[in-house]
Design an enzyme around this catalytic site. Sequence first.
Site, PDB file in Angstrom:
ATOM      1  N   GLY A 141     -15.458 -11.133 -89.525  1.00 55.65           N
ATOM      2  CA  GLY A 141     -15.394  -9.923 -88.718  1.00 55.65           C
ATOM      3  C   GLY A 141     -16.722  -9.564 -88.082  1.00 55.65           C
ATOM      4  O   GLY A 141     -17.761 -10.141 -88.412  1.00 55.65           O
ATOM      5  N   ALA A 145     -25.834  -7.217 -89.495  1.00 58.14           N
ATOM      6  CA  ALA A 145     -26.332  -6.851 -90.821  1.00 58.14           C
ATOM      7  C   ALA A 145     -27.123  -5.545 -90.802  1.00 58.14           C
ATOM      8  O   ALA A 145     -26.929  -4.678 -91.659  1.00 58.14           O
ATOM      9  CB  ALA A 145     -27.182  -7.985 -91.383  1.00 58.14           C
ATOM     10  N   LYS A 196     -16.540 -18.656 -83.158  1.00 56.92           N
ATOM     11  CA  LYS A 196     -17.008 -17.575 -82.282  1.00 56.92           C
ATOM     12  C   LYS A 196     -18.449 -17.806 -81.851  1.00 56.92           C
ATOM     13  O   LYS A 196     -18.834 -17.435 -80.735  1.00 56.92           O
ATOM     14  CB  LYS A 196     -16.809 -16.206 -82.954  1.00 56.92           C
ATOM     15  CG  LYS A 196     -17.505 -16.023 -84.290  1.00 56.92           C
ATOM     16  CD  LYS A 196     -18.908 -15.487 -84.160  1.00 56.92           C
ATOM     17  CE  LYS A 196     -19.544 -15.305 -85.525  1.00 56.92           C
ATOM     18  NZ  LYS A 196     -20.955 -14.842 -85.436  1.00 56.92           N
ATOM     19  N   ASP A 257     -15.414 -10.458 -83.685  1.00 55.25           N
ATOM     20  CA  ASP A 257     -16.713 -11.062 -83.977  1.00 55.25           C
ATOM     21  C   ASP A 257     -17.305 -11.712 -82.727  1.00 55.25           C
ATOM     22  O   ASP A 257     -18.528 -11.725 -82.528  1.00 55.25           O
ATOM     23  CB  ASP A 257     -16.559 -12.089 -85.096  1.00 55.25           C
ATOM     24  CG  ASP A 257     -17.843 -12.289 -85.887  1.00 55.25           C
ATOM     25  OD1 ASP A 257     -18.867 -11.676 -85.531  1.00 55.25           O
ATOM     26  OD2 ASP A 257     -17.819 -13.046 -86.868  1.00 55.25           O
ATOM     27  N   ASN A 267     -27.012 -17.507 -80.070  1.00 51.89           N
ATOM     28  CA  ASN A 267     -25.981 -18.165 -79.274  1.00 51.89           C
ATOM     29  C   ASN A 267     -25.874 -17.536 -77.894  1.00 51.89           C
ATOM     30  O   ASN A 267     -25.726 -18.230 -76.884  1.00 51.89           O
ATOM     31  CB  ASN A 267     -24.636 -18.088 -79.999  1.00 51.89           C
ATOM     32  CG  ASN A 267     -24.650 -18.818 -81.321  1.00 51.89           C
ATOM     33  OD1 ASN A 267     -24.606 -20.047 -81.372  1.00 51.89           O
ATOM     34  ND2 ASN A 267     -24.711 -18.075 -82.420  1.00 51.89           N
ATOM     35  N   GLU A 294     -26.223 -21.777 -84.372  1.00 53.92           N
ATOM     36  CA  GLU A 294     -25.082 -22.318 -85.113  1.00 53.92           C
ATOM     37  C   GLU A 294     -23.970 -22.813 -84.199  1.00 53.92           C
ATOM     38  O   GLU A 294     -23.219 -23.715 -84.562  1.00 53.92           O
ATOM     39  CB  GLU A 294     -24.558 -21.269 -86.097  1.00 53.92           C
ATOM     40  CG  GLU A 294     -25.543 -21.019 -87.254  1.00 53.92           C
ATOM     41  CD  GLU A 294     -25.038 -20.012 -88.258  1.00 53.92           C
ATOM     42  OE1 GLU A 294     -24.473 -18.994 -87.840  1.00 53.92           O
ATOM     43  OE2 GLU A 294     -25.236 -20.239 -89.463  1.00 53.92           O
TER      44      GLU A 294
END
Length: 346
Positions: A141, A145, A196, A257, A267, A294
């Site tokens: 989701g 942070a 995502k 997300d 990204n 990532e």
Amino acid sequence: MAKIVVLGAGVMGTALCVPASENGHTVLLVGTPLDQNIVATLRQPGGVHPKLDDPLSANVEAISFDALRSDHLGNADFIVAGVSSPGIEWVTDMLNRLMAAPCPVAFVTKGLDARGATVSTYAQALPPRIPMMSAFVAIGGPCIARELANRLPTASIYACRDISVAERFAKIMETDYYRLSVTTDDTGIEACAALKNFFAIGVSAMQTRYPDPRRANSQSKNPTAAAFTQATLEMARLCERLGGQSATAFGLAGLGDLHVTVGGGRNSRLGHGLGTGRTVLDVLSRELLGETVEGVDTARVLATMPLDEPLTKGDATGYFPLASAIMDAVLEHKPFALDFSSLVVR
């Protein structure tokens, strides 16, 4: 009250300590070998994580990885793996060396696992590798942070094949600002968590490929919206191919997300560079030098999955124009090129 052990003192692992401790639970935050300075800071009176804004509560104890003992894990109600994908092997090794009693393990890690020609999610790959893990829980989701640690309203989703385990962990973690859904589709949640990042590269590229000079940030909106919709559809198709439910891509773990990831991060920054005609190698060797992107790692794993199945009448499951454009840019070092004139958003 429950005891939770968080492996990894990165920003997300540390942020999850906030709702857990606020609910009165005891939290042991264990740094990885890369977190030694962070742990030293957190152990000081009033010490604040370098990427967060406030000290953790008194019922959170931070220790280094070499201080972790088997009895720390033996009396835990839940273990949380709060590491990025490069840290999965470290987590696996620590759990296999120190777990003496069965315990559920929740993962915030985003990535796909490639073993030869087989591509799987961590929900499929890790349980056989960690015998004492009694249940795999996927955390997905839209969750930045720092915002969670600052108690800004956040909605996430927990997944476990045993729904009662997901419900029990959600009850431990949920607060008035951290709202949680549960599902049994752990594979789908893990697939979307990885995908995502990959699709955010292509959607973000559309923000800069068609600049609007009249806007303050020069980012046009219509091309981005079309690419965002296409990304969600392709994510659903890939999610199903990986063994998850396509519907998961249309919820918090997928489009929710994706929205957060396009809004900022590595990204997104890579995508912005690609949208201006730069190559992946150029961006990664300059402003993203030394950074883990990532979505790039996910592209390399997806390269083992065929995305060129012919589109049959009434069947869009083999239609991956955005994924193909991202793959060409990442793997072939070509300029990002999505032919908008041939795009069919379906």
